[in-house]
Design a protein around this motif. Structure first.
Motif, short mmCIF file in Angstrom:
data_model
loop_
_atom_site.label_atom_id
_atom_site.label_comp_id
_atom_site.label_asym_id
_atom_site.label_seq_id
_atom_site.Cartn_x
_atom_site.Cartn_y
_atom_site.Cartn_z
N LEU A 27 1.29 -1.25 -0.29
CA LEU A 27 -0.18 0.18 -0.40
C LEU A 27 0.96 1.46 0.41
O LEU A 27 2.12 1.82 0.58
N ASP A 28 0.31 2.21 -0.66
CA ASP A 28 1.01 3.78 -0.94
C ASP A 28 -0.09 4.36 0.16
O ASP A 28 -1.20 4.69 -0.40
N VAL A 47 -5.55 11.84 9.27
CA VAL A 47 -6.33 11.76 8.46
C VAL A 47 -5.38 10.89 7.92
O VAL A 47 -4.53 11.00 6.88
N ALA A 48 -5.47 9.38 7.15
CA ALA A 48 -4.74 8.47 6.38
C ALA A 48 -5.42 7.86 5.30
O ALA A 48 -6.16 7.40 5.43
N ALA A 49 -5.01 7.90 4.09
CA ALA A 49 -5.86 7.09 2.75
C ALA A 49 -4.70 6.30 2.28
O ALA A 49 -3.55 7.08 1.57
N PRO A 50 -4.77 5.40 1.75
CA PRO A 50 -4.47 4.53 0.81
C PRO A 50 -4.55 4.31 -0.34
O PRO A 50 -6.45 5.35 -0.94
N ASN A 51 -3.42 4.32 -1.30
CA ASN A 51 -4.60 4.11 -2.78
C ASN A 51 -4.99 2.71 -3.02
O ASN A 51 -3.75 1.46 -2.34
N HIS A 52 -6.22 2.40 -3.45
CA HIS A 52 -6.33 1.14 -3.72
C HIS A 52 -6.00 -0.04 -4.22
O HIS A 52 -6.37 0.48 -5.38
N PRO A 53 -5.32 -0.96 -4.39
CA PRO A 53 -4.32 -1.43 -5.92
C PRO A 53 -5.48 -1.58 -7.04
O PRO A 53 -6.74 -2.24 -5.95
N GLY A 54 -4.74 -1.56 -8.09
CA GLY A 54 -6.47 -2.24 -9.10
C GLY A 54 -7.29 -1.36 -9.69
O GLY A 54 -8.09 -1.07 -10.24
N THR A 55 -7.18 0.14 -8.12
CA THR A 55 -9.28 0.90 -8.36
C THR A 55 -8.35 1.94 -8.59
O THR A 55 -9.50 3.07 -8.26
N THR A 56 -7.34 1.76 -8.14
CA THR A 56 -6.72 3.58 -8.64
C THR A 56 -6.59 4.52 -10.23
O THR A 56 -6.14 3.35 -11.43
N GLY A 57 -6.46 5.69 -10.56
CA GLY A 57 -6.21 6.17 -11.45
C GLY A 57 -4.87 5.59 -12.61
O GLY A 57 -4.71 6.10 -13.90
N PHE A 58 -3.83 5.16 -11.80
CA PHE A 58 -3.08 5.27 -11.82
C PHE A 58 -2.10 3.46 -11.70
O PHE A 58 -1.35 2.93 -12.04
N LYS A 90 -10.54 -8.25 -7.02
CA LYS A 90 -10.38 -8.90 -5.33
C LYS A 90 -10.97 -7.74 -4.74
O LYS A 90 -10.43 -6.94 -4.53
N LEU A 91 -12.42 -7.46 -5.08
CA LEU A 91 -12.56 -6.24 -4.65
C LEU A 91 -12.93 -6.22 -3.12
O LEU A 91 -12.70 -5.28 -1.85
N TRP A 92 -12.18 -7.61 -2.22
CA TRP A 92 -12.94 -8.56 -0.80
C TRP A 92 -11.83 -7.67 0.04
O TRP A 92 -11.73 -7.67 0.84
N LEU A 93 -11.12 -7.20 -0.66
CA LEU A 93 -9.84 -6.66 -0.35
C LEU A 93 -9.25 -5.41 -0.25
O LEU A 93 -8.52 -4.28 0.60
N ARG A 94 -10.87 -4.74 -0.86
CA ARG A 94 -10.45 -2.90 -0.19
C ARG A 94 -10.63 -2.23 0.96
O ARG A 94 -10.04 -2.00 1.39
N PRO A 95 -11.83 -3.20 1.09
CA PRO A 95 -11.98 -2.99 3.11
C PRO A 95 -10.94 -3.47 3.96
O PRO A 95 -10.28 -2.99 5.17
N GLN A 96 -9.73 -4.53 3.40
CA GLN A 96 -8.66 -4.97 3.97
C GLN A 96 -7.59 -4.31 4.10
O GLN A 96 -6.86 -3.88 4.95
N ASP A 97 -7.06 -3.04 2.82
CA ASP A 97 -7.02 -2.20 2.67
C ASP A 97 -6.79 -0.89 3.95
O ASP A 97 -5.78 -0.63 4.22
N LEU A 98 -8.02 -0.86 4.83
CA LEU A 98 -8.21 0.36 5.25
C LEU A 98 -7.78 -0.46 6.55
O LEU A 98 -7.19 -0.22 7.68
N SER A 99 -7.76 -1.31 7.30
CA SER A 99 -7.68 -2.46 7.93
C SER A 99 -5.73 -1.89 8.17
O SER A 99 -5.18 -2.17 9.04
N LYS A 100 -5.38 -2.22 6.62
CA LYS A 100 -4.28 -2.56 6.89
C LYS A 100 -3.23 -1.24 7.08
O LYS A 100 -2.11 -1.15 8.06
#
Length: 346
Positions: free
Chosen positions: A41-42, A112-123, A132-142
């Protein structure tokens, strides 16, 4: 009580900020968090600082206005630990999309902390990760884990005061993180009825038929959430929404852009959330993209030249400009969070 409010928030409205003294300078730091799970995660972090040097502008480009921050600044030392807010961007966005809100909330004393969600960012739009949309909430937990383990932030965050805010697909992500359960079969049936909704056009890209989405993805560390014109919500089970007990603020856009109907999406969520802990607000002159960055004066022309119709990203629905809508959104969120956490202890 769930409240349906069609209102503008004037600048003189009395607010109850959680931290009374607004910070003049905002620090900014990037964290690379990799636990060797194939999804590093970035993470961008905003926070109050007393530093004045190393001023930079972030999230600025030909389309959007950026904001000034102090790069890698030392956080301001306070007598109490600061609450943490997680931000989740929409499909095709990035941490930059809600950077205006992050900056405004950091001025109020939040980290305030904001991750780039892999696979669904403009970059980084690739179907291997986006499906693997179920990993998106996990990004926030991480992201919580990343800050709790970080030397700069671990001792200044109040882990009992964590909230999550998300726009569009980010709204879906924070609602899931707060306890909502998805049902792929129900979603599929609903799309037969409301096939024009944007979410129904992303079944393959987001893996919306994968049964992994039906599992529990909640994080008990989340004590409140805010959704900003959330999408993909009609796949949530009624029972799971009824069981969400933490305070919530559901904000919808009053102007329909054709494929993100607020009444069907945000309205669906508020219908089943517990009335005692939820507030529903529609901003009449907001459109779906009113919640992202402020656009530059020639942005619509530039976007339409690249692809006809793309200029909608920079359009709002009334006479107010986007900065005024942003002020209203900020007031609503600060008021909600300050009241929510007013009785919490450090």
């Amino acid at each position: 009580m769930i409240k349906l409010l069609f209102c503008f928030i004037n600048s003189f409205i009395l607010l109850f900020p959680l931290i009374s003294n607004a910070s003049e300078h905002i620090g900014f730091k990037r964290i690379h968090y990799d636990i060797q799970d194939g999804r590093p995660l970035d993470i961008a972090v905003w926070y109050a600082t007393n530093n004045k040097q190393n001023l930079i502008t972030i999230a600025d480009n030909a389309i959007f206005d950026g904001s000034e921050v102090i790069a890698d600044a030392v956080p301001e030392i306070k007598s109490t630990k600061s609450p943490l807010i997680l931000l989740s961007h929409g499909y095709g966005g990035s941490w930059r999309s809600l950077s205006w809100l992050a900056h405004a909330l950091a001025r109020k004393g939040y980290i305030v902390a904001a991750p780039n969600h892999p696979g669904t960012t403009g970059f980084d739009q690739n179907t291997e990760q986006s499906a693997k949309l179920w990993l998106r909430p996990q990004d926030l937990s991480k992201t919580i884990d990343a800050l709790a383990e970080n030397q700069t932030f671990s001792n200044i965050i109040n882990l009992n005061q964590i909230s999550a805010i998300g726009h569009s697909l980010g709204g879906w992500s924070v609602i899931v993180l707060s306890g909502a359960r998805f049902d792929t079969e129900s979603f599929k049936k609903d799309c037969n009825k409301y096939s024009y909704l944007k979410a129904c056009h992303l079944i393959s890209e987001l893996g919306l038929a994968n049964s992994e989405l039906n599992k529990n993805m909640s994080d008990p560390r989340i004590k409140a959430f805010v959704s900003l014109d959330a999408g993909l919500t009609r796949g949530f089970t009624i029972e799971s929404l009824q069981k969400i007990k933490i305070p919530s603020l559901i904000i919808g856009a009053g102007v329909d852009i054709g494929d993100t109907n607020t009444q069907l999406e945000s309205g669906y969520v508020q219908e089943f959330l517990p009335k005692s802990s939820s507030t529903y607000i529609i901003i009449p002159d907001a459109m779906h993209f009113s919640f992202i960055q402020i656009c530059k004066s020639d942005a619509i022309d530039i976007l339409n030249q690249e692809k006809e119709g793309e200029g909608i990203i920079c359009k709002d629905g009334g006479s107010r400009n986007r900065s005024e809508i942003h002020r209203e959104i900020t007031h609503l969120i600060v008021d909600f969070l300050s009241k929510t956490f007013s009785n919490y202890k450090n």
